[in-house]
Motif scaffolding. Sequence first.
Motif, mmCIF file in Angstrom:
data_model
loop_
_atom_site.group_PDB
_atom_site.id
_atom_site.type_symbol
_atom_site.label_atom_id
_atom_site.label_comp_id
_atom_site.label_asym_id
_atom_site.label_seq_id
_atom_site.Cartn_x
_atom_site.Cartn_y
_atom_site.Cartn_z
ATOM 1 N N GLN A 90 2.011 -8.759 5.456
ATOM 2 C CA GLN A 90 1.250 -7.557 5.740
ATOM 3 C C GLN A 90 -0.016 -7.859 6.516
ATOM 4 O O GLN A 90 -0.687 -8.856 6.272
ATOM 5 N N GLY A 91 -0.329 -6.963 7.423
ATOM 6 C CA GLY A 91 -1.605 -7.062 8.115
ATOM 7 C C GLY A 91 -2.691 -6.440 7.257
ATOM 8 O O GLY A 91 -2.429 -5.817 6.230
ATOM 9 N N PHE A 92 -3.932 -6.587 7.720
ATOM 10 C CA PHE A 92 -5.050 -6.093 6.910
ATOM 11 C C PHE A 92 -5.050 -4.573 6.797
ATOM 12 O O PHE A 92 -5.506 -4.006 5.819
ATOM 13 N N HIS A 93 -4.548 -3.917 7.813
ATOM 14 C CA HIS A 93 -4.647 -2.453 7.831
ATOM 15 C C HIS A 93 -3.397 -1.779 7.272
ATOM 16 O O HIS A 93 -3.302 -0.573 7.242
ATOM 17 N N GLU A 94 -2.454 -2.596 6.820
ATOM 18 C CA GLU A 94 -1.252 -1.994 6.255
ATOM 19 C C GLU A 94 -1.469 -1.627 4.797
ATOM 20 O O GLU A 94 -2.236 -2.273 4.079
ATOM 21 N N LYS A 95 -0.774 -0.601 4.395
ATOM 22 C CA LYS A 95 -0.907 -0.179 2.995
ATOM 23 C C LYS A 95 -0.167 -1.146 2.082
ATOM 24 O O LYS A 95 0.882 -1.664 2.454
#
Length: 79
Positions: free
Chosen positions: A19-24
């Motif tokens: 997951q990226g930082f901005h993913e939920k």
Amino acid sequence: MPVYEYECQSCHHRFEKKQGFHEKPVDKCPKCGGKPRRVIHSAPVIFKGSGFYITDSRKKAPDMGKSGGEKGKKKEKKP
Ligand SMILES: [Zn+2]
């Protein structure tokens, strides 16, 4: 991209998700649809190459102990 580990609170199924930082964060278990919680790992301890470091610091220890014995010599009585 960091990989997060989740554990389902209802069926304890463990899975990983990139997951990226901005993913939920994942809020559904892929197995049962329950609520998973993120598993946070403590930092891994790496012992690689530590053997060299230990033998090196051991050599220095005896010299430091010797200097303590000379303390008594400095106090000389005047004749
Ligand atoms: Zn589950």
